[in-house]
Motif scaffolding. Structure first.
Motif, mmCIF file in Angstrom:
data_model
loop_
_atom_site.group_PDB
_atom_site.id
_atom_site.type_symbol
_atom_site.label_atom_id
_atom_site.label_comp_id
_atom_site.label_asym_id
_atom_site.label_seq_id
_atom_site.Cartn_x
_atom_site.Cartn_y
_atom_site.Cartn_z
ATOM 1 N N UNK A 146 -1.884 12.178 -5.629
ATOM 2 C CA UNK A 146 -1.812 11.342 -4.422
ATOM 3 C C UNK A 146 -1.671 9.868 -4.777
ATOM 4 N N UNK A 147 -2.377 9.448 -5.830
ATOM 5 C CA UNK A 147 -2.282 8.053 -6.267
ATOM 6 C C UNK A 147 -0.841 7.735 -6.669
ATOM 7 N N UNK A 148 -0.228 8.646 -7.426
ATOM 8 C CA UNK A 148 1.156 8.432 -7.859
ATOM 9 C C UNK A 148 2.082 8.361 -6.645
ATOM 10 N N UNK A 173 -4.082 -2.855 -2.625
ATOM 11 C CA UNK A 173 -4.553 -4.103 -3.231
ATOM 12 C C UNK A 173 -3.968 -4.272 -4.633
ATOM 13 N N UNK A 174 -3.976 -3.189 -5.407
ATOM 14 C CA UNK A 174 -3.411 -3.273 -6.757
ATOM 15 C C UNK A 174 -1.913 -3.591 -6.704
ATOM 16 N N UNK A 175 -1.233 -3.026 -5.698
ATOM 17 C CA UNK A 175 0.198 -3.281 -5.556
ATOM 18 C C UNK A 175 0.451 -4.761 -5.232
ATOM 19 N N UNK A 176 -0.341 -5.287 -4.304
ATOM 20 C CA UNK A 176 -0.169 -6.690 -3.911
ATOM 21 C C UNK A 176 -0.483 -7.604 -5.097
ATOM 22 N N UNK A 190 4.301 2.615 -1.879
ATOM 23 C CA UNK A 190 4.118 1.163 -1.794
ATOM 24 C C UNK A 190 5.334 0.418 -2.339
ATOM 25 N N UNK A 191 5.873 0.942 -3.443
ATOM 26 C CA UNK A 191 7.042 0.294 -4.051
ATOM 27 C C UNK A 191 8.240 0.347 -3.112
ATOM 28 N N UNK A 192 8.389 1.477 -2.420
ATOM 29 C CA UNK A 192 9.538 1.607 -1.517
ATOM 30 C C UNK A 192 9.365 0.742 -0.271
ATOM 31 N N UNK A 193 8.174 0.790 0.313
ATOM 32 C CA UNK A 193 7.979 0.077 1.582
ATOM 33 C C UNK A 193 7.930 -1.434 1.391
ATOM 34 N N UNK A 194 7.173 -1.869 0.375
ATOM 35 C CA UNK A 194 7.045 -3.317 0.156
ATOM 36 C C UNK A 194 7.988 -3.758 -0.949
ATOM 37 N N UNK A 195 9.249 -3.584 -0.675
ATOM 38 C CA UNK A 195 10.285 -3.956 -1.653
ATOM 39 C C UNK A 195 10.591 -5.442 -1.475
ATOM 40 N N UNK A 196 10.067 -6.236 -2.392
ATOM 41 C CA UNK A 196 10.248 -7.688 -2.281
ATOM 42 C C UNK A 196 11.654 -8.066 -2.712
ATOM 43 N N UNK A 197 12.212 -9.038 -2.045
ATOM 44 C CA UNK A 197 13.497 -9.575 -2.497
ATOM 45 C C UNK A 197 13.266 -10.239 -3.851
ATOM 46 N N UNK A 249 -7.968 6.621 3.691
ATOM 47 C CA UNK A 249 -7.653 5.218 3.991
ATOM 48 C C UNK A 249 -8.204 4.304 2.889
ATOM 49 N N UNK A 250 -9.440 4.563 2.463
ATOM 50 C CA UNK A 250 -10.048 3.749 1.387
ATOM 51 C C UNK A 250 -9.224 3.866 0.106
ATOM 52 N N UNK A 251 -8.787 5.076 -0.184
ATOM 53 C CA UNK A 251 -8.014 5.275 -1.418
ATOM 54 C C UNK A 251 -6.644 4.605 -1.335
ATOM 55 N N UNK A 252 -6.104 4.561 -0.133
ATOM 56 C CA UNK A 252 -4.829 3.853 0.044
ATOM 57 C C UNK A 252 -5.034 2.348 -0.146
#
Lengths: 126, 392
Positions: free
Chosen positions: A77-79, B28-31, A85-92, B20-23
């Motif tokens: 699930x983490x992967x 946060x790590x992504x940001x 996250x990479x797909x949705x928040x694709x920064x320019x 939700x917590x795990x997301x």
């Protein structure tokens, strides 16, 4: 005797900062980021349902609520979340200056004509 | 792994709350890492050249970088996401704490302690630097009590901080204190403290590694906020660890002169005022025995950082409710320590690599290697802990 249920505050003390000139953009970003969390929660719930159905013919809501992923499943699930996250928040990409976008292209003549005609029409009707 | 070690007092979250917590952990790590990782390039490629073009010079300090970066779209997007995410950290945990609260308080009140003790002091006044703002945007901060014997802020901090760390500090969220305790033991093998005191202990997750690291030592832990020491006491008992918790203000400790061999804190000072910082150092000196060790892990001073790094590190001071952070990271720590009574030749500072994440680098530093560069050390980005102190 049990103590009464107490409501905990949802907001921290102090003024909330805004980063864009228009605070509405910060507000929209909050909506957007929150929405990504909700999509992820729905995905996990679906994943739970699929995994439970693989082992049982029918399942109940209680089965879903009681389900807790193992370390291995949580790693999957983490992967998946990281990819999401990479797909949705694709920064320019960072670059020297912002491109001028569509405004550098010359408007097509046909468009110009249409605009002029519309203006004439509105002048005639007004 | 994203799993937090369970104990009897950790709040139970529902299926969807956990999800939700795990997301939020990954968000946060992504940001921080993915989006935040682009901040430097944006500065170098766009913000700095534009500043130089309009001003005829490079930004001279972190404040100019701050204004320039937050005028750039990338800096704005990163900032607004950081802020929203930080709010989501607590929001993802609050419903579970709210549900658990009445029963949790009852269980903690009825606790039959087998290992350590809890000494509360209702006469302790919560200082303004704790009561004035909700540090890290945690609603209610460390000290708020809504009912008799309330420990819910401790419960919120326990689970919320784990979500914030994204599990990077290990299942007990204690990577830093474990690193520092091991460093002391390895660096000074002849130092055998009989009594130790942690200041600003909150829920005691930074105390337990010292109990484990110094099994012969009597370990005390003090915090000004009752809910966190109440919860910390319950947590330590559940984990079978002997800690003596005290509700006490580190600026005016109730211990006699020369009580302790070791006095320490883990990332506390930046949440206190300039005045409190000086008072606490003096108290450390007073309660230490001659030959005792004072050691603190904290944010690195920004004095020798480049303006961009200083801006990046200080962002939290402005937007994550850490108003004292900025003054603290600009302190002359050596001067403050020596003014508190410690000898100038007894002062030391060291950048210690995280024991779990980089054991080889840790060993090298124990062996005397010096890491010169002070790096940005926001949790999740770096694994080198700035530590300083003095021998009495």
């Amino acid at each position: 005797m049990s103590e009464p249920q107490i409501k905990l505050p949802r907001q921290s003390k102090g003024k909330r900062p805004y980063f864009f000139d228009d605070p509405a953009i910060d507000q929209m970003m909050t909506f957007l980021v929150e929405l990504t969390a909700e999509v992820s929660v729905v995905y996990d719930r679906l994943d739970t349902v699929e995994r439970l159905l693989e082992t049982k013919g029918t399942i109940s809501r209680a089965d879903i609520e009681a389900y807790r992923p193992s370390d291995a499943i949580e790693s999957e699930r983490v992967a998946r979340r990281d990819g999401y996250l990479k797909r949705v928040f694709r920064m320019h990409p960072p670059q020297a200056t912002y491109g001028k976008g569509g405004t550098t292209a010359k408007p097509a003549p046909a468009k110009k004509k249409r605009r002029r005609r519309r203006r004439q029409r509105s002048a005639a009707s007004g | 792994m994203p799993f937090q070690a369970k104990h009897d007092f950790l709040v139970e979250s529902s299926h969807d709350e956990l999800s939700r917590q795990n997301y939020v952990q990954r968000l946060r790590m992504h940001i921080l890492n993915q989006i935040g990782g682009g901040m430097r390039a944006v500065y170098d490629k766009r913000v700095k050249p534009q500043f130089e073009k309009s001003q005829g010079r490079a930004p001279k300090d972190e404040y100019e970088v701050h204004v320039a970066m937050l005028s750039d779209n990338y800096g704005q997007v990163w900032s607004t996401m950081m802020r929203s995410c930080q709010e989501m950290v607590w929001d993802s945990v609050i419903p579970a704490v709210e549900r658990a609260q009445p029963k949790l308080n009852e269980r903690i009140r009825g606790l039959n302690a087998r290992y350590g003790t809890l000494t509360l002091d209702p006469s302790v006044k919560v200082p303004r630097y704790v009561s004035a703002t909700d540090i890290h945007l945690m609603p209610g901060n460390y000290h708020t009590e809504r009912t008799a014997d309330d420990a819910s802020q401790g419960a919120l901090y326990d689970r919320g901080r784990f979500v914030y760390n994204g599990g990077a500090a290990g299942p007990y969220a204690d990577a830093i204190p474990r690193t520092i305790a091991t460093y002391i033991r390895r660096k000074w093998p002849d130092f055998k403290p009989a009594q130790a005191l942690e200041l600003g202990c909150t829920i005691g997750s930074s105390t337990i590694p010292f109990v484990d690291g110094f099994p012969e030592c009597e370990v005390h832990a003090a915090d000004v906020a009752a809910p966190v020491v109440r919860y910390g006491h319950a947590r330590a008992e559940a984990l079978g660890k002997r800690v003596h918790f005290h509700q006490m203000n580190a600026e005016s400790l109730k211990f006699a002169d020369g009580t302790f061999d070791l006095v320490y804190s883990i990332i506390m000072f930046h949440e206190t005022s300039t005045k409190a910082y000086r008072n606490i150092l003096k108290e450390c000196h007073r309660v230490l025995r001659p030959g005792g060790l004072m050691i603190h892990m904290e944010l690195p001073p920004v004095g020798d950082m480049d303006p961009f790094e200083a801006f990046y590190l200080d962002w939290d001071a402005y937007y994550n409710n850490e108003p004292y952070y900025l003054k603290y990271t600009h302190e002359d720590i050596r001067a403050c320590v020596t003014n508190a009574g410690f000898g100038n030749d007894k002062f030391f500072q060291v950048l210690i690599p995280d024991l779990a994440r980089s054991p080889q680098a840790f060993e090298a530093v124990v062996g005397g290697e010096v890491i010169k560069k002070t790096q940005v050390a926001r949790v999740g980005e770096s694994a080198k802990w700035f530590t300083y102190g003095a021998w009495k």
